[in-house]
Design an enzyme around this catalytic site. Structure first.
Site, short mmCIF file in Angstrom:
data_model
loop_
_atom_site.label_atom_id
_atom_site.label_comp_id
_atom_site.label_asym_id
_atom_site.label_seq_id
_atom_site.Cartn_x
_atom_site.Cartn_y
_atom_site.Cartn_z
N THR A 61 0.81 -1.22 0.00
CA THR A 61 0.00 0.00 0.00
C THR A 61 0.85 1.27 0.00
O THR A 61 2.04 1.25 0.28
CB THR A 61 -0.92 0.03 1.24
OG1 THR A 61 -0.12 0.11 2.42
CG2 THR A 61 -1.81 -1.20 1.29
N ASP A 62 0.15 2.38 -0.28
CA ASP A 62 0.78 3.69 -0.17
C ASP A 62 0.56 4.20 1.25
O ASP A 62 0.05 3.48 2.12
CB ASP A 62 0.23 4.64 -1.23
CG ASP A 62 -1.29 4.87 -1.11
OD1 ASP A 62 -1.88 4.57 -0.04
OD2 ASP A 62 -1.88 5.36 -2.08
N ALA A 63 0.90 5.44 1.50
CA ALA A 63 0.79 6.02 2.86
C ALA A 63 -0.64 6.06 3.36
O ALA A 63 -0.87 6.11 4.57
CB ALA A 63 1.40 7.41 2.88
#
Length: 136
Positions: A17-19
């Protein structure tokens, strides 16, 4: 009996995932690749053995549509089937759904058979072609 459609479960990890906890788009390609590879393995096709025989498969075309986002900890299902089979290439149709059966992404991918040491196209070996015909 060989199944014409394969399902492969994938859990979304933090590293996917991203942030914001949303799966990064390029990771869907990895999930799709794993789905194809695991189906081949279940069909008795081991890519390491093929490479030892100077046979490989390379992606020649990809068309991906991202429909919705997967999120951290989602349990995904990668569904794979062969949509077209030729003597030297095949096309897989794939989709990813989440645990709520929501469609997240679709993929059409063409792979071509090559002599791996030379990087040149070749026909799919007859025994593999026979397996692919039975599930397409």
């Amino acid at each position: 009996m060989l199944s014409p459609c394969h399902q492969y479960p994938v859990r979304v990890f933090y590293e996917d995932t991203d942030a914001g906890g949303i799966v990064y788009y390029a990771n869907y390609l990895k999930f799709f690749e794993r789905g194809r590879t695991e189906w081949l393995r279940e069909l008795g096709i081991n890519q390491s053995t093929l490479l030892e025989q100077n046979i490989g498969f390379v992606v020649s075309k990809v068309e991906m549509d991202n429909v919705a986002s997967a999120k951290l900890d989602d349990l995904l299902s990668v569904n794979t089937e062969i949509s077209h089979l030729k003597t030297a290439s095949l096309v897989f149709s794939q989709k990813i759904t989440n645990q709520h059966q929501q469609l997240l992404a679709t993929l059409i991918v063409r792979v071509a058979c090559i002599k791996s040491h030379e990087g040149k196209p070749c026909g799919i070996p007859k025994e593999l072609l026979g397996v692919f015909k039975r599930v397409s």
